[in-house]
Structures are given as structure tokens and as C-alpha cells.
Design a protein around this motif. Structure first.
Motif, PDB file in Angstrom:
ATOM      1  N   UNK A   1     -66.745  53.652  87.676  1.00  0.00           N
ATOM      2  CA  UNK A   1     -65.339  54.002  87.395  1.00  0.00           C
ATOM      3  C   UNK A   1     -64.370  52.993  88.002  1.00  0.00           C
ATOM      4  N   UNK A   2     -64.799  52.403  89.122  1.00  0.00           N
ATOM      5  CA  UNK A   2     -63.885  51.521  89.867  1.00  0.00           C
ATOM      6  C   UNK A   2     -63.907  50.081  89.367  1.00  0.00           C
ATOM      7  N   UNK A   3     -64.756  49.787  88.382  1.00  0.00           N
ATOM      8  CA  UNK A   3     -64.833  48.402  87.896  1.00  0.00           C
ATOM      9  C   UNK A   3     -63.477  47.979  87.349  1.00  0.00           C
ATOM     10  N   UNK A   4     -63.106  46.753  87.674  1.00  0.00           N
ATOM     11  CA  UNK A   4     -61.755  46.285  87.313  1.00  0.00           C
ATOM     12  C   UNK A   4     -61.748  45.348  86.119  1.00  0.00           C
ATOM     13  N   UNK A   5     -62.853  44.618  85.965  1.00  0.00           N
ATOM     14  CA  UNK A   5     -62.871  43.604  84.905  1.00  0.00           C
ATOM     15  C   UNK A   5     -64.202  43.740  84.159  1.00  0.00           C
ATOM     16  N   UNK A   6     -64.121  44.176  82.912  1.00  0.00           N
ATOM     17  CA  UNK A   6     -65.343  44.548  82.178  1.00  0.00           C
ATOM     18  C   UNK A   6     -65.463  43.736  80.887  1.00  0.00           C
ATOM     19  N   UNK A   7     -66.647  43.189  80.652  1.00  0.00           N
ATOM     20  CA  UNK A   7     -66.931  42.503  79.387  1.00  0.00           C
ATOM     21  C   UNK A   7     -67.854  43.407  78.571  1.00  0.00           C
TER      22      UNK A   7
ATOM     23  N   UNK B   1     -55.970  51.034  79.048  1.00  0.00           N
ATOM     24  CA  UNK B   1     -54.874  51.899  79.532  1.00  0.00           C
ATOM     25  C   UNK B   1     -55.097  52.366  80.968  1.00  0.00           C
ATOM     26  N   UNK B   2     -56.361  52.340  81.424  1.00  0.00           N
ATOM     27  CA  UNK B   2     -56.647  52.724  82.820  1.00  0.00           C
ATOM     28  C   UNK B   2     -56.355  51.573  83.782  1.00  0.00           C
ATOM     29  N   UNK B   3     -55.882  50.446  83.226  1.00  0.00           N
ATOM     30  CA  UNK B   3     -55.495  49.326  84.093  1.00  0.00           C
ATOM     31  C   UNK B   3     -56.596  48.298  84.281  1.00  0.00           C
ATOM     32  N   UNK B   4     -57.646  48.394  83.479  1.00  0.00           N
ATOM     33  CA  UNK B   4     -58.738  47.428  83.631  1.00  0.00           C
ATOM     34  C   UNK B   4     -58.515  46.223  82.716  1.00  0.00           C
ATOM     35  N   UNK B   5     -59.038  45.070  83.145  1.00  0.00           N
ATOM     36  CA  UNK B   5     -59.064  43.902  82.261  1.00  0.00           C
ATOM     37  C   UNK B   5     -60.315  44.036  81.401  1.00  0.00           C
TER      38      UNK B   5
ATOM     39  N   UNK C   1     -65.336  35.996  86.474  1.00  0.00           N
ATOM     40  CA  UNK C   1     -65.730  36.837  87.600  1.00  0.00           C
ATOM     41  C   UNK C   1     -65.520  38.320  87.290  1.00  0.00           C
ATOM     42  N   UNK C   2     -66.074  38.740  86.165  1.00  0.00           N
ATOM     43  CA  UNK C   2     -66.018  40.160  85.806  1.00  0.00           C
ATOM     44  C   UNK C   2     -66.960  40.926  86.724  1.00  0.00           C
ATOM     45  N   UNK C   3     -66.738  42.235  86.875  1.00  0.00           N
ATOM     46  CA  UNK C   3     -67.656  42.988  87.730  1.00  0.00           C
ATOM     47  C   UNK C   3     -68.612  43.884  86.947  1.00  0.00           C
ATOM     48  N   UNK C   4     -68.479  43.901  85.620  1.00  0.00           N
ATOM     49  CA  UNK C   4     -69.433  44.673  84.814  1.00  0.00           C
ATOM     50  C   UNK C   4     -69.570  44.055  83.427  1.00  0.00           C
ATOM     51  N   UNK C   5     -70.817  43.985  82.960  1.00  0.00           N
ATOM     52  CA  UNK C   5     -71.096  43.571  81.576  1.00  0.00           C
ATOM     53  C   UNK C   5     -71.813  44.720  80.894  1.00  0.00           C
TER      54      UNK C   5
ATOM     55  N   UNK D   1     -72.723  38.114  90.200  1.00  0.00           N
ATOM     56  CA  UNK D   1     -72.104  39.187  90.989  1.00  0.00           C
ATOM     57  C   UNK D   1     -71.659  40.410  90.205  1.00  0.00           C
ATOM     58  N   UNK D   2     -72.097  40.512  88.942  1.00  0.00           N
ATOM     59  CA  UNK D   2     -71.695  41.681  88.141  1.00  0.00           C
ATOM     60  C   UNK D   2     -72.883  42.621  87.934  1.00  0.00           C
ATOM     61  N   UNK D   3     -72.610  43.914  87.794  1.00  0.00           N
ATOM     62  CA  UNK D   3     -73.639  44.835  87.308  1.00  0.00           C
ATOM     63  C   UNK D   3     -73.697  44.661  85.796  1.00  0.00           C
ATOM     64  N   UNK D   4     -74.845  44.986  85.212  1.00  0.00           N
ATOM     65  CA  UNK D   4     -74.949  44.905  83.749  1.00  0.00           C
ATOM     66  C   UNK D   4     -75.650  46.141  83.219  1.00  0.00           C
ATOM     67  N   UNK D   5     -75.199  46.610  82.059  1.00  0.00           N
ATOM     68  CA  UNK D   5     -75.851  47.762  81.422  1.00  0.00           C
ATOM     69  C   UNK D   5     -76.225  47.383  79.992  1.00  0.00           C
ATOM     70  N   UNK D   6     -77.445  47.732  79.583  1.00  0.00           N
ATOM     71  CA  UNK D   6     -77.796  47.670  78.157  1.00  0.00           C
ATOM     72  C   UNK D   6     -77.713  49.101  77.659  1.00  0.00           C
TER      73      UNK D   6
END
Ligand code: GLU
Length: 279
Positions: free
Chosen positions: A8-14, A47-51, A167-171, A235-240
Motif C-alpha cells: 500500500x505504501x509503494x510510491x512509484x509503481x510500474x 489519485x492516491x498520490x502515487x507515480x 528508481x520505482x519501488x514496485x513492478x 531495489x524494487x519488489x516485483x509481482x507477476x
């Protein structure tokens, strides 16, 4: 803290979407119902303020379908289809995003964009400025000019490279499969699902077969694991996760247990250009 709850706290998501998740299997034409759900999900995260960056395939598939081409016969035909399809794809994205009060922006790149220091720097500045302006970058390979030696070849790798660059924190790789299995589940009914990968060692890499089972995409599990290697080391977590239903995006960010999660494993000596040169 539970890593899933922390998403939930991830700020920059691809978020990467493959062609097979965007088009109807039978015709190769866009699945507008799915696209609408995708755009709403992405808009809500924004809208939650994430990039948010969307890495979207589909240019070639959409171009082929528009021109009634069954099978590509040459590189120049593929490049022409990409030119036709990319603009059609972006028109739909822009229309849908504007319905939710968002502005989409197009970034097309090749491997060269990333290996050349100056263009890499320019690309990064553009991303940062788009985030600052509140736009949603939509990235694809520049298929109209990319030839074998300068192409990423698949958007799994491209999306991981974007993660490392900005430097995203989640893919999130949206795929036509639930995640990583011990074997190909289409062929081996005993294949077991893997919910979490703490460290991506050879044991996991050997599980990936170089096939995708999809008529439309280019990336199989092997390219997804390569993407995981780049993204986690950067440095990012990744989910498939399975792209069957794009509502899964808010469920994932809400901490629910879907897909395979690869934990970030930042390496101080990680250097993106080294990776690009090996590709
Ligand atoms: N760039 C290609 C396209 O937009 C797809 C690459 C991929 O699916 O990995 O059609």
C-alpha cells in the motif's frame, strides 16, 4: 511488517501489460472492456498520490488487426504495423484516461535510449517532469525503428529497465498466467504455484521455460525472471499476476495474496548499463 501489507505504501509503481492481455484472442482487436478496467485501476492509484508508469505492448497486434494482416511477412511490415497500432492504442488510452481526469503521455524507447548516457539522462528527466506535472507515462519499445541489435525485444525487460531508471519501488507484470510455477502448468498438472521468492537463485531460474503459450506476446517466463533479477537488484519488489481481471491491481496493492511476489534484493554494485550490455 508483512511485505504484502506494505505494498500500500509503494510510491512509484510500474505496471506492464502484455499484448495478449489487451486484445481479443479470436480477432487480435482491442478488448475495450478490459482496457477500461485497467485505466480505472491505474487512475485510482494515481489519485492516491502515487507515480504510475504503464508499460503497454499491443502496437503490433493492433496494427495487424487494423490492416487485416494475419501473419507478418517482413520487418518493414512489422514496423509499419507498429506505427499504425501505436497511435491507435494511444488514442484509446488518452480517451479513457481523460474520462477519469488523467493525462497520458507517450514514451517510446529502444535499448540505445538506455545505453547512451545522454539519452538515458534525457529520458529520466522527462519521466521526472511528467511525474511532477501529474501525467501518466505510457511506455513501449519504439518498434518502428528498433531492429534486432538495438531492441529490448520484449516489454518484460523494458519494464524492469524503466524501474531501475526511475528508481520505482514496485513492478507489476500482468501476464496470462497466475505467477511462477515449479514447472509449466499447461503441460504438467503436478506443477506447484510459488507465492513468494525471497532470493532469485538458479533453483528458481531453472523453473522458467522459454515459452509463453501465447499467440500475441513475446515474453515467456524466462524473460519475466530476467526482469525480476533487474528489478529486485535495483531495489524494487516485483509481482507477476494474472491479467484476466485487472481489478486484481487494487487487490494486490491492498495486500491480498495474488500472484508471485519477488522481494527486493538491492545490490549496491547494481549498474544498469552492465545489464543492458549483456542483453
Ligand atoms: N512492443 C511490442 C508491441 O507493442 C510488444 C513487445 C512485447 O509484447 O513484449 O507490439
Amino acid at each position: 511488517m508483512d511485505i504484502r501489507k506494505g505494498l500500500k505504501k509503494k510510491k512509484r509503481i510500474v505496471i506492464k501489460i502484455g499484448s495478449s492481455s489487451l486484445v481479443h484472442k479470436e480477432t487480435g482487436r482491442l478488448d475495450l472492456t478490459k482496457l477500461e478496467i485497467l485505466v480505472r485501476e491505474v487512475s485510482d492509484l494515481h489519485n492516491q498520490g502515487k507515480d504510475i508508469v504503464l508499460v503497454s505492448s499491443g502496437a503490433i497486434s493492433v496494427g495487424k488487426a487494423a490492416m487485416g494482416i494475419e501473419k507478418l511477412s517482413s520487418l518493414k511490415q512489422k514496423q509499419a504495423c507498429a506505427a499504425i497500432g501505436q497511435v491507435k492504442l494511444m488514442m484509446i488510452y488518452q480517451k479513457l484516461f481523460s474520462e477519469y481526469g488523467q493525462t497520458a503521455a507517450q514514451i517510446l524507447m529502444t535499448k540505445e535510449t538506455m545505453t547512451e548516457a545522454e539519452s538515458r539522462y534525457n529520458a529520466l528527466n522527462t519521466f521526472e517532469e511528467l511525474f511532477e506535472l501529474g501525467a501518466i507515462p505510457i511506455v513501449n519499445e519504439n518498434d518502428t525503428v528498433a531492429t534486432y541489435d538495438i531492441e529490448f525485444g520484449d516489454n518484460d525487460r523494458l519494464s524492469a529497465v524503466v524501474v531501475a531508471l526511475i528508481r520505482a519501488d514496485l513492478l507489476i507484470l500482468m501476464s496470462d498466467i497466475d505467477g511462477l510455477y515449479t514447472d509449466d502448468p499447461h503441460q504438467n498438472p503436478k506443477a506447484e504455484f510459488i507465492a513468494e521468492v525471497n532470493s532469485l537463485d538458479d533453483h528458481f531460474k531453472n523453473m522458467a521455460k522459454d515459452s509463453t503459450g501465447s499467440r500475441f506476446g513475446t515474453g515467456g517466463m524466462a524473460t519475466k525472471l530476467l526482469a525480476a533479477e533487474i528489478a529486485t537488484q535495483a531495489g524494487a519488489d516485483m509481482i507477476i499476476a494474472n491479467a484476466d481481471d485487472f481489478h486484481i491491481i487494487h487487490r494486490l496493492i491492498g495486500g491480498r495474496n495474488y500472484g508471485t511476489l519477488f522481494k527486493a534484493n538491492p545490490k549496491e554494485e547494481f549498474y544498469l548499463v552492465d545489464y543492458l550490455e549483456k542483453m
